[in-house]
Design an enzyme around this catalytic site. Structure first.
Site, mmCIF file in Angstrom:
data_model
loop_
_atom_site.group_PDB
_atom_site.id
_atom_site.type_symbol
_atom_site.label_atom_id
_atom_site.label_comp_id
_atom_site.label_asym_id
_atom_site.label_seq_id
_atom_site.Cartn_x
_atom_site.Cartn_y
_atom_site.Cartn_z
ATOM 1 N N ASN A 76 47.577 51.477 38.949
ATOM 2 C CA ASN A 76 47.554 52.512 37.920
ATOM 3 C C ASN A 76 46.341 53.393 38.147
ATOM 4 O OD1 ASN A 76 49.876 51.588 36.338
ATOM 5 N ND2 ASN A 76 48.635 49.753 36.104
ATOM 6 N N GLU B 169 39.604 45.901 23.641
ATOM 7 C CA GLU B 169 40.885 46.605 23.788
ATOM 8 C C GLU B 169 42.059 45.638 23.830
ATOM 9 O OE1 GLU B 169 40.843 50.529 26.172
ATOM 10 O OE2 GLU B 169 39.209 49.315 26.926
ATOM 11 N N GLY C 180 38.198 41.742 30.952
ATOM 12 C CA GLY C 180 37.450 40.501 31.112
ATOM 13 C C GLY C 180 38.157 39.459 31.937
ATOM 14 N N GLU C 181 37.380 38.490 32.376
ATOM 15 C CA GLU C 181 37.908 37.338 33.119
ATOM 16 C C GLU C 181 38.029 36.186 32.114
ATOM 17 O OE1 GLU C 181 39.082 36.035 36.171
ATOM 18 O OE2 GLU C 181 39.097 34.288 34.858
ATOM 19 N N SER D 170 45.346 36.766 40.161
ATOM 20 C CA SER D 170 45.327 38.096 40.761
ATOM 21 C C SER D 170 44.843 37.963 42.204
ATOM 22 C CB SER D 170 44.376 38.978 39.937
ATOM 23 O OG SER D 170 44.319 40.245 40.516
ATOM 24 N N LEU D 171 45.697 38.373 43.127
ATOM 25 C CA LEU D 171 45.406 38.118 44.551
ATOM 26 C C LEU D 171 44.936 39.392 45.257
ATOM 27 C CD1 LEU D 171 45.547 35.464 46.001
ATOM 28 C CD2 LEU D 171 47.856 36.001 46.726
ATOM 29 N N CYS E 74 33.575 43.500 31.774
ATOM 30 C CA CYS E 74 33.862 42.387 32.692
ATOM 31 C C CYS E 74 32.762 42.331 33.743
ATOM 32 C CB CYS E 74 35.218 42.590 33.367
ATOM 33 S SG CYS E 74 35.670 41.212 34.449
ATOM 34 N N CYS F 43 36.038 44.007 40.549
ATOM 35 C CA CYS F 43 37.253 44.368 41.292
ATOM 36 C C CYS F 43 37.282 45.890 41.452
ATOM 37 C CB CYS F 43 38.492 43.874 40.551
ATOM 38 S SG CYS F 43 38.448 42.103 40.239
ATOM 39 N N CYS G 104 39.736 48.335 39.484
ATOM 40 C CA CYS G 104 39.846 48.154 38.034
ATOM 41 C C CYS G 104 38.770 48.945 37.291
ATOM 42 C CB CYS G 104 39.716 46.666 37.712
ATOM 43 S SG CYS G 104 39.604 46.334 35.952
ATOM 44 N N CYS H 152 48.914 42.086 25.083
ATOM 45 C CA CYS H 152 47.937 41.828 26.135
ATOM 46 C C CYS H 152 46.554 41.863 25.481
ATOM 47 C CB CYS H 152 48.073 42.897 27.222
ATOM 48 S SG CYS H 152 46.874 42.699 28.539
ATOM 49 N N CYS I 85 47.645 47.996 33.463
ATOM 50 C CA CYS I 85 46.752 47.056 34.144
ATOM 51 C C CYS I 85 45.628 47.779 34.863
ATOM 52 C CB CYS I 85 47.528 46.272 35.202
ATOM 53 S SG CYS I 85 48.645 45.106 34.489
ATOM 54 N N SER J 79 45.597 35.202 33.031
ATOM 55 C CA SER J 79 45.419 35.634 34.419
ATOM 56 C C SER J 79 43.964 35.516 34.835
ATOM 57 C CB SER J 79 45.869 37.094 34.528
ATOM 58 O OG SER J 79 45.578 37.586 35.811
HETATM 59 S S1 SF4 Z 1 40.707 43.112 37.361
HETATM 60 FE FE1 SF4 Z 1 40.207 41.672 35.676
HETATM 61 S S2 SF4 Z 1 38.638 40.351 36.595
HETATM 62 FE FE2 SF4 Z 1 38.724 42.172 37.895
HETATM 63 S S3 SF4 Z 1 37.164 43.561 37.060
HETATM 64 FE FE3 SF4 Z 1 39.120 44.076 36.069
HETATM 65 S S4 SF4 Z 1 39.103 42.912 34.158
HETATM 66 FE FE4 SF4 Z 1 37.556 41.990 35.489
#
Ligand code: SF4
Length: 363
Positions: free
Chosen positions: A300, A92, A165-166, A220-221, A112, A116, A119, A105, A343, A197
């Site tokens: 979101n 995506e 993804g990371e 990302s904190l 991923c 998190c 997410c 983006c 996001c 990020s």
């Molecule tokens: S916020 Fe980023 S690192 Fe965390 S699960 Fe979602 S895509 Fe992966």
């Protein structure tokens, strides 16, 4: 061999590849320009190449490997592309039109592996990391869709590695892709137009700091304490805040004049948005004397995530507490929420109660 994607090769590698086929070095440079500057997506379109060379290339390699499945257009102009890799994994990408400069983006992985809890991408798990070519192609596809194949982009383009993804778990592909993207003979989007990020892969933060032509960094904190961050971002159990902030402090030494890095803080109603938590966050950053800015991102919402976005007055109050303690904080306006492009919302959603268009546009 057929899966060799020429889009994922640097200009030097392309020259070497063409030399192996007995072609002069200018052919490699010509094809690099065709792929990245003219943004052509097939060898057939490279009509300035001899026919037999095009046929040979078609046998050995591909000029494009991603196909667009769907395109969604938000009422705010944001576009989300749902694509597929050659082996059928979803990718995506989001195009965000802005007054001064467009932003794309991109994703670094399909799905991923990090969990998190706010997410939607996390729910896919890791399908696989993307190759350099697949990262580069996302940019080409978005630019061709919006401006037409090869057409100059009127505002210039910023890139953010904040899609699925990371990025630091696809580090080598990412860095290679960014070097290809920066090549002046191609897309020519240089590293200081790119922000990547991370959820906090500490060793890679230090590795990035040592790279001269590196992108900007965002972290990302999402929480000011280990206790809460362990729940929201389980990567924190591996690299807790103490280690993360120490790496940030080291990274700070690599900043160029005028450069800052950013903490992203997703705001979840009643979870991490109290004034007391703003004070904890400010104290944390001040303790480590990290001079980063903080972007506050209202969550979101997306079914089945259990969170609601913090109301605007809460976000503003949180921002004020940070500012009162000397931390620069900004509120980020969500874009493309209605098409699941914002996001934390990327989860290869193809179903739609919003405007979906088929992929029959110029790529
Ligand atoms: S916020 Fe980023 S690192 Fe965390 S699960 Fe979602 S895509 Fe992966």
């Amino acid at each position: 061999m057929k899966n060799l994607s020429l889009t994922g090769l640097s200009q030097e590698e392309l020259v070497t590849f063409l030399a192996q086929l007995g072609e002069p070095s200018y052919r490699g440079r010509q094809i690099f320009r065709a792929l990245h500057h003219r943004r052509l997506r097939s060898f057939e379109e490279m009509t300035d190449l001899p026919k037999d060379l095009r046929a040979k290339l078609n046998e050995l390699a591909t000029a494009s490997s991603l196909t667009v499945e769907s395109r969604f257009i938000s009422e705010d102009g944001t576009r989300r592309y749902l694509m597929k890799t050659h082996d059928n994994f979803p990718v995506e990408t989001v195009f965000i039109p802005e007054e001064r400069r467009d932003t794309i983006c991109f994703s670094s992985q399909s799905g991923c592996p990090l969990q998190c809890s706010f997410c939607l991408t996390a729910q896919l798990g890791l399908l696989r990391s993307l190759t350099a070519g697949e990262i580069v192609e996302q940019i080409i596809i978005a630019l061709n869709d919006v401006y037409g194949m090869g057409a100059k982009t009127p505002h210039g383009t910023n890139l953010v590695g904040m899609g699925a993804g990371e990025p630091f778990l696809a580090f080598d592909s990412l860095m290679k892709a960014l070097r290809i993207i920066a090549d002046p003979s191609g897309l020519h989007i240089v590293h200081n137009r790119v922000t990547v990020s991370t959820a906090g892969v500490v060793p890679r933060i230090r590795e990035l700091a040592a790279i001269d032509d590196r992108p900007h960094l965002a972290i990302s904190l999402a929480a000011p304490t280990d206790e809460l961050r362990n729940v929201l971002m389980p990567i924190n159990k591996k690299w807790p805040l103490k280690e993360l902030l120490a790496a940030c402090k080291d990274f700070e030494r690599s900043l160029k004049p005028g450069e800052r890095f950013t903490f992203e803080y997703v705001m979840l109603d009643g979870v991490n948005d109290a004034d007391e938590q703003a004070r904890q966050l400010a104290n944390l950053l001040n303790h480590y004397q990290v001079h980063a800015k903080v972007n506050l991102i209202p969550h979101n919402p997306a079914h089945p995530l259990p969170y609601r976005p913090s109301p605007p007055h809460r976000v503003e109050s949180f921002r004020r507490v940070l500012e009162s303690k000397g931390i620069d904080a900004f509120v980020r306006r969500p874009r493309g929420r209605d098409i699941f492009a914002a996001c934390g919302q990327l989860a290869a959603r193809g179903e739609a109660n919003f405007s979906k268009e088929s992929a029959s546009f110029s790529r």
